[in-house]
Design a protein around this motif. Structure first.
Motif, PDB file in Angstrom:
ATOM      1  N   ASP A   8      -1.675  -5.534  -9.791  1.00  0.00           N
ATOM      2  CA  ASP A   8      -0.280  -5.509 -10.193  1.00  0.00           C
ATOM      3  C   ASP A   8       0.572  -5.774  -8.941  1.00  0.00           C
ATOM      4  N   ASP A  10       4.658  -4.962  -8.405  1.00  0.00           N
ATOM      5  CA  ASP A  10       5.624  -3.911  -8.076  1.00  0.00           C
ATOM      6  C   ASP A  10       5.009  -2.514  -8.230  1.00  0.00           C
ATOM      7  N   THR A  12       2.459  -1.455  -6.797  1.00  0.00           N
ATOM      8  CA  THR A  12       1.026  -1.486  -6.474  1.00  0.00           C
ATOM      9  C   THR A  12       0.795  -2.244  -5.160  1.00  0.00           C
ATOM     10  N   ASN A 164       7.227  -0.790 -18.627  1.00  0.00           N
ATOM     11  CA  ASN A 164       7.147  -0.638 -17.179  1.00  0.00           C
ATOM     12  C   ASN A 164       8.410   0.120 -16.777  1.00  0.00           C
ATOM     13  N   ASP A 200      -0.129   0.603 -11.452  1.00  0.00           N
ATOM     14  CA  ASP A 200       0.537   1.911 -11.315  1.00  0.00           C
ATOM     15  C   ASP A 200       1.291   2.381 -12.552  1.00  0.00           C
ATOM     16  N   ASP A 204       0.076  -1.532 -17.002  1.00  0.00           N
ATOM     17  CA  ASP A 204      -1.232  -1.759 -16.370  1.00  0.00           C
ATOM     18  C   ASP A 204      -2.370  -1.104 -17.149  1.00  0.00           C
TER      19      ASP A 204
END
Ligand SMILES: [Mg+2]
Length: 261
Positions: A8, A10, A12, A164, A200, A204
């Motif tokens: 990932d 953002d 991560t 997200n 994160d 994901d």
């Protein structure tokens, strides 16, 4: 042996809170892994343009991934000239299925628009004439919106959504970071045992269940749901934040430092 990394972006690979946003060791690890023949894919909810912008200008990555999996769906391969080509006909099929979804889900999405009027400052996101997602002001509002989306999903199983943080995007149930990763693995002829995935947040989850990638990890800043799934899949929960956690995870799985044979 790990042959493919699906990371990932953002939260991560990059932290929006830490300074530096990316630990230099991550760049070293990615460079050395790629020199050893490991393929690196960034698997993100960002659009292709926004992902490129993040890598090149926002966070100034000195190296670029071999593949970009964007919008939790589409797969692109980096060309020699630095452009991005679709892989096979996956993106075309995904676009066709998604178009069909938005036609069939129109009455449900009208309900979603009415439901979310209760949230102060909520914004509907539109793309090519479709209501494709929303952003709320608070996580609590998004929690409530996602509970509602979970309920209406029961009336149209093809309908799904990817959350997200305070963002949610509507999608066809057949397309997620997990199925896109498996399609890339099929294209590269790799088994889950050869794949590492790290992320994160909620979007994901589909790639961290241990099915699409056997070696799963999450950085210390991951949400509880991600940590739980990674734990259940026998993966690694790093202590480090974002990129520091990814480097820690690569060490944990023995992928890096690369052992010269
Ligand atoms: Mg993230």
């Amino acid at each position: 042996m790990i042959r493919l990394l699906s990371t990932d972006f953002d939260g991560t690979l990059v932290s929006h809170e830490k300074n530096p946003c990316v630990v230099p060791e991550l760049f070293t690890a990615l460079r050395e892994l790629r020199e050893a023949g490991v393929v690196w894919a960034v698997n993100t909810g960002r659009t292709l343009w926004h992902a490129e912008e993040g890598l090149r200008n926002e966070f100034r990555f000195p190296i670029e991934p071999d593949y970009l999996l964007v919008e939790e769906r589409d797969i692109y391969r980096r060309t020699r000239s630095g452009g991005w080509d679709p892989v096979g006909d996956w993106n075309r099929r995904a676009a066709r299925d998604t178009e069909e979804l938005f036609t069939l889900a129109a009455p449900l999405l009208a309900e979603v628009l009415r439901f979310q009027e209760r949230f102060d400052g909520v914004q509907a996101i539109y793309d090519r004439g479709h209501f494709i997602g929303s952003v709320t002001k608070t996580n609590a509002d998004m929690d409530e919106l996602c509970r509602f989306l979970g309920q209406i999903r029961e009336r149209l199983p093809m309908f799904n959504f990817q959350r997200n943080t305070i963002y949610v995007r509507f999608c066809h149930h057949a397309y997620s970071k997990g199925t896109a990763l498996s399609e890339l693995a099929r294209h590269l002829d790799l088994a889950p045992e050869a794949i590492f995935a790290a992320g994160d947040h909620f979007n994901d989850l589909p790639m961290l269940d241990g099915i699409h990638a056997r070696h799963v990890a999450c950085p210390g800043n991951s949400c509880d749901e991600v940590k739980q799934l990674v734990r259940d899949a026998g993966g690694y929960i790093a202590k480090g934040i974002a990129s520091a956690g990814v480097v820690e995870s690569l060490r944990h799985f023995g992928a890096w430092p690369v052992v010269k044979r």
